[in-house]
Design an enzyme around this catalytic site. Sequence first.
Site, mmCIF file in Angstrom:
data_model
loop_
_atom_site.group_PDB
_atom_site.id
_atom_site.type_symbol
_atom_site.label_atom_id
_atom_site.label_comp_id
_atom_site.label_asym_id
_atom_site.label_seq_id
_atom_site.Cartn_x
_atom_site.Cartn_y
_atom_site.Cartn_z
ATOM 1 C CE1 TYR A 192 70.310 32.760 38.140
ATOM 2 C CE2 TYR A 192 68.879 31.815 36.929
ATOM 3 C CZ TYR A 192 70.736 31.411 36.604
ATOM 4 O OH TYR A 192 71.299 31.569 36.126
ATOM 5 C CE LYS A 200 71.208 35.483 35.240
ATOM 6 N NZ LYS A 200 72.627 35.848 34.580
HETATM 7 O O1 F7E Z 1 69.540 21.787 38.971
HETATM 8 C C1 F7E Z 1 67.484 19.115 39.578
HETATM 9 C C2 F7E Z 1 66.748 20.807 40.547
HETATM 10 O O2 F7E Z 1 71.037 23.022 40.163
HETATM 11 C C3 F7E Z 1 69.655 20.671 37.498
HETATM 12 C C4 F7E Z 1 72.758 27.000 36.859
HETATM 13 O O3 F7E Z 1 73.154 27.248 36.379
HETATM 14 O O4 F7E Z 1 71.380 25.463 35.008
HETATM 15 C C5 F7E Z 1 71.767 26.104 36.536
HETATM 16 O O5 F7E Z 1 70.125 25.904 37.085
HETATM 17 C C6 F7E Z 1 68.241 20.165 37.998
HETATM 18 C C7 F7E Z 1 66.479 20.409 38.787
HETATM 19 O O6 F7E Z 1 70.999 23.988 37.806
HETATM 20 C C8 F7E Z 1 69.368 18.200 43.258
HETATM 21 O O7 F7E Z 1 65.315 20.392 41.411
HETATM 22 C C9 F7E Z 1 67.143 16.966 42.250
HETATM 23 O O8 F7E Z 1 65.668 20.588 37.977
HETATM 24 O O9 F7E Z 1 72.206 21.645 39.037
HETATM 25 P P1 F7E Z 1 70.765 22.431 39.220
HETATM 26 P P2 F7E Z 1 69.249 24.248 37.479
HETATM 27 O O10 F7E Z 1 68.240 24.530 38.528
HETATM 28 O O11 F7E Z 1 69.030 23.504 35.785
HETATM 29 C C10 F7E Z 1 70.460 27.480 34.563
HETATM 30 C C11 F7E Z 1 70.800 27.447 33.100
HETATM 31 C C12 F7E Z 1 71.070 28.535 34.984
HETATM 32 O O12 F7E Z 1 70.798 29.497 34.286
HETATM 33 C C13 F7E Z 1 71.640 28.299 36.821
HETATM 34 O O13 F7E Z 1 71.546 29.737 37.185
HETATM 35 O O14 F7E Z 1 68.447 18.634 39.133
HETATM 36 N N1 F7E Z 1 68.327 18.330 41.419
HETATM 37 N N2 F7E Z 1 67.984 16.969 42.836
HETATM 38 C C14 F7E Z 1 68.877 19.371 42.263
HETATM 39 N N3 F7E Z 1 69.278 19.883 42.066
HETATM 40 C C15 F7E Z 1 70.349 20.119 42.704
HETATM 41 N N4 F7E Z 1 71.028 21.697 42.888
HETATM 42 N N5 F7E Z 1 70.621 19.556 44.209
HETATM 43 C C16 F7E Z 1 70.531 18.275 44.079
HETATM 44 O O15 F7E Z 1 70.087 17.693 44.965
#
Ligand code: F7E
Length: 304
Positions: free
Chosen positions: A136, A140
């Site tokens: 991703y 980007k």
């Molecule tokens: O993860 C950790 C995961 O999926 C945040 C998108 O909008 O913001 C977003 O990307 C953190 C990461 O967002 C879980 O490993 C732990 O370190 O909410 P997220 P992201 O990856 O920061 C940016 C600015 C964008 O541009 C993207 O499009 O949280 N984490 N446990 C987890 N994450 C998820 N999804 N699920 C878990 O269970």
Amino acid sequence: MTTALITGITGQDGSYLAELLEHRGYTVHGTVRRHQQVTPTRHLCDLTDTASVDKVVDEVRPDEIYHLGAQTHVGESFKSPIATFDATGAATLRLLEAVRRIAPQARFYQAATSELFGISPAPQSESTPFHPRSPYGVAKLAAYWAVVNYREAYGLHASNGILFNHESPRRGAGFVTRKISLAVAAIKRGDADTVTLGNLDARRDWGFAPEYVDGMHRILQHAPGDYILATGTSYSVRDFAEHAFAAADLDWADHVRTAEAQQRPADVPDLVGDSSRARDELGWVPTIHTPELARIMVTADMAA
Ligand code: F7E
């Protein structure tokens, strides 16, 4: 009357932005992916198909384009890297080409992201080197440079908004904040007892999405350039969980479990944005920080 075209209008940011622009007197068009969603201002468009992208730009002839549509799940991008590159990287180039050929006066906003910075040390500003950590982020990054290139090569009014994480009750359930707020509501109702997360140590600069779409609009009213939007504060996933559970009078430690399966092959450890340029040049100042954001999201999910 100003006409805007929003790709990804059905997403969190697209929906808030459409409301804001309509409130400000714009005619708002958007792209949708299913026939059933088509209306006079909602156009069927596949961002991975050049003819389809050309057609929507030709039909709408927008004054402003907000390109928000993409495959935005970072974890998912490891499972489908090529589809992600097409929908998130190449699609931006398709749209820029359409703008260059069909609507060169249109102002173009690209949804860039703090994921560009990856493992570059915090705090990150517009001059921090990029080092993405996921398919991703790589896609980007290509899109970011395509925007800069079309600005420099063809004089397009094209800007990157480098937005740090921004959340709301409309956030998709696959992102960690909403996963947590939905879990808190389910636990409070008695429908669940635990939630299983991955990396609790990851730190993010989480802001409130409605404030960020206002920033997008400000960026397009200014001379073209690249702007960070962020709160400048940093919290871990564990901190977010603690605030979210506390908002429902629960202790996060009683309900949060972790599992290897939720971890990514490579993660981004620490994002904190320096948005001084946006504050100084655009007058953009976010007011909602992580503790209040967690409360807003939990309150909304408990009321739903
Ligand atoms: O993860 C950790 C995961 O999926 C945040 C998108 O909008 O913001 C977003 O990307 C953190 C990461 O967002 C879980 O490993 C732990 O370190 O909410 P997220 P992201 O990856 O920061 C940016 C600015 C964008 O541009 C993207 O499009 O949280 N984490 N446990 C987890 N994450 C998820 N999804 N699920 C878990 O269970």
